[in-house]
Design a protein around this motif. Structure first.
Motif, PDB file in Angstrom:
ATOM      1  N   LEU A 102       8.145  19.952 -26.685  1.00 31.78           N
ATOM      2  CA  LEU A 102       7.288  20.293 -28.111  1.00 31.78           C
ATOM      3  C   LEU A 102       5.951  19.692 -27.650  1.00 31.78           C
ATOM      4  O   LEU A 102       4.748  20.363 -28.128  1.00 31.78           O
ATOM      5  CB  LEU A 102       7.532  19.316 -29.332  1.00 31.78           C
ATOM      6  CG  LEU A 102       8.871  19.909 -29.897  1.00 31.78           C
ATOM      7  CD1 LEU A 102       9.696  19.042 -30.809  1.00 31.78           C
ATOM      8  CD2 LEU A 102       8.505  21.147 -30.774  1.00 31.78           C
ATOM      9  N   THR A 114       2.593  26.483 -33.909  1.00 27.86           N
ATOM     10  CA  THR A 114       3.825  25.773 -33.508  1.00 27.86           C
ATOM     11  C   THR A 114       4.910  25.810 -34.833  1.00 27.86           C
ATOM     12  O   THR A 114       5.805  26.191 -34.729  1.00 27.86           O
ATOM     13  CB  THR A 114       3.406  24.336 -33.261  1.00 27.86           C
ATOM     14  OG1 THR A 114       2.525  24.404 -32.087  1.00 27.86           O
ATOM     15  CG2 THR A 114       4.642  23.711 -32.900  1.00 27.86           C
ATOM     16  N   TRP A 185       8.106  17.341 -35.591  1.00 28.50           N
ATOM     17  CA  TRP A 185       9.055  18.341 -34.991  1.00 28.50           C
ATOM     18  C   TRP A 185      10.121  18.120 -34.000  1.00 28.50           C
ATOM     19  O   TRP A 185      11.221  18.543 -34.101  1.00 28.50           O
ATOM     20  CB  TRP A 185       8.229  19.600 -34.330  1.00 28.50           C
ATOM     21  CG  TRP A 185       7.571  20.310 -35.292  1.00 28.50           C
ATOM     22  CD1 TRP A 185       6.115  20.336 -35.592  1.00 28.50           C
ATOM     23  CD2 TRP A 185       8.130  21.183 -36.296  1.00 28.50           C
ATOM     24  NE1 TRP A 185       5.912  21.256 -36.425  1.00 28.50           N
ATOM     25  CE2 TRP A 185       7.109  21.891 -37.095  1.00 28.50           C
ATOM     26  CE3 TRP A 185       9.342  21.710 -36.650  1.00 28.50           C
ATOM     27  CZ2 TRP A 185       7.382  22.675 -38.003  1.00 28.50           C
ATOM     28  CZ3 TRP A 185       9.641  22.624 -37.447  1.00 28.50           C
ATOM     29  CH2 TRP A 185       8.685  23.353 -38.298  1.00 28.50           C
ATOM     30  N   THR A 186       9.897  16.966 -33.458  1.00 25.46           N
ATOM     31  CA  THR A 186      11.139  16.275 -32.649  1.00 25.46           C
ATOM     32  C   THR A 186      12.307  15.878 -33.257  1.00 25.46           C
ATOM     33  O   THR A 186      13.249  16.263 -33.359  1.00 25.46           O
ATOM     34  CB  THR A 186      10.638  15.273 -31.669  1.00 25.46           C
ATOM     35  OG1 THR A 186       9.441  15.489 -30.553  1.00 25.46           O
ATOM     36  CG2 THR A 186      11.763  14.711 -30.655  1.00 25.46           C
TER      37      THR A 186
END
Length: 194
Positions: A102, A114, A185-186
């Motif tokens: 990411l 993204t 996002w992780t």
């Protein structure tokens, strides 16, 4: 036609994907079946109250995710045995590789690019679902996804030395990863919660 029959016809094509998504969220066959049933009940209530289901798969994903988040919040304060805690996503051995991927993506793509790419490729949103979520048009989604994939392909094929231009001090001049974007996002990829 009865309301249940109309509702069933609207959601039937999406049941397999939503069931897979529920399993992804819970990582348990039994919990995923419970989550799917609760999701369908809430979706039917929504249909009964509103008389229409716009974008049923997106709605079912959103309901499942919200139910899962609510359940997680209710359990947050409870004590968990160490063996069970080690099975939670944030202890996953792949965390570092997901985070690194990411960070690399956010060096080359904007936060919007993204987000669109992850919604399409990881969370299996349709172009229409992404357009609705991000308040844009389907052609804009297609263009951004095409450009993002092309950018990542070209960056991935280049070696580190031939990557983004370097400034006078030798550091890369590409976009710096945004910590919030990478963290968000992780966590989403590790837990399945957007």
């Amino acid at each position: 036609m009865k309301p249940w029959t109309e509702f069933e016809e609207a959601i039937k094509p999406h049941l397999r994907q939503v069931g897979t998504y529920c399993y992804y969220l819970t990582a348990s066959k039994w919990e995923s079946e419970d989550l799917l049933q609760e999701t369908l009940l809430r979706a039917f209530k929504h249909y009964r109250d509103n008389g229409i289901l716009r974008h049923p798969r997106s709605l079912l994903y959103k309901i499942a995710r919200n139910i899962h988040i609510d359940a997680h919040r209710r359990r947050r304060g409870t004590m968990v045995p160490i063996d069970e805690a080690l099975q939670l996503p944030h202890y996953d051995e792949n965390y570092a590789s997901v985070r690194a991927m990411l960070e690399w993506m956010t060096e080359h793509l904007s936060p919007r690019e993204t987000e669109m790419l992850l919604l399409a490729e990881v969370f299996d949103y349709s172009y229409q679902d992404i357009a609705d979520e991000l308040q844009c048009t389907v052609p804009a989604v297609k263009m951004v996804l095409h450009r993002s994939k092309s950018t990542l392909r070209s960056r991935g094929s280049q070696s580190e030395t031939a990557g983004a231009p370097r400034g006078r001090n030798g550091k890369r001049r590409g976009a710096a990863p945004l910590p919030y974007t990478v963290d968000r996002w992780t966590t989403a990829l590790m837990t399945g919660e957007l």
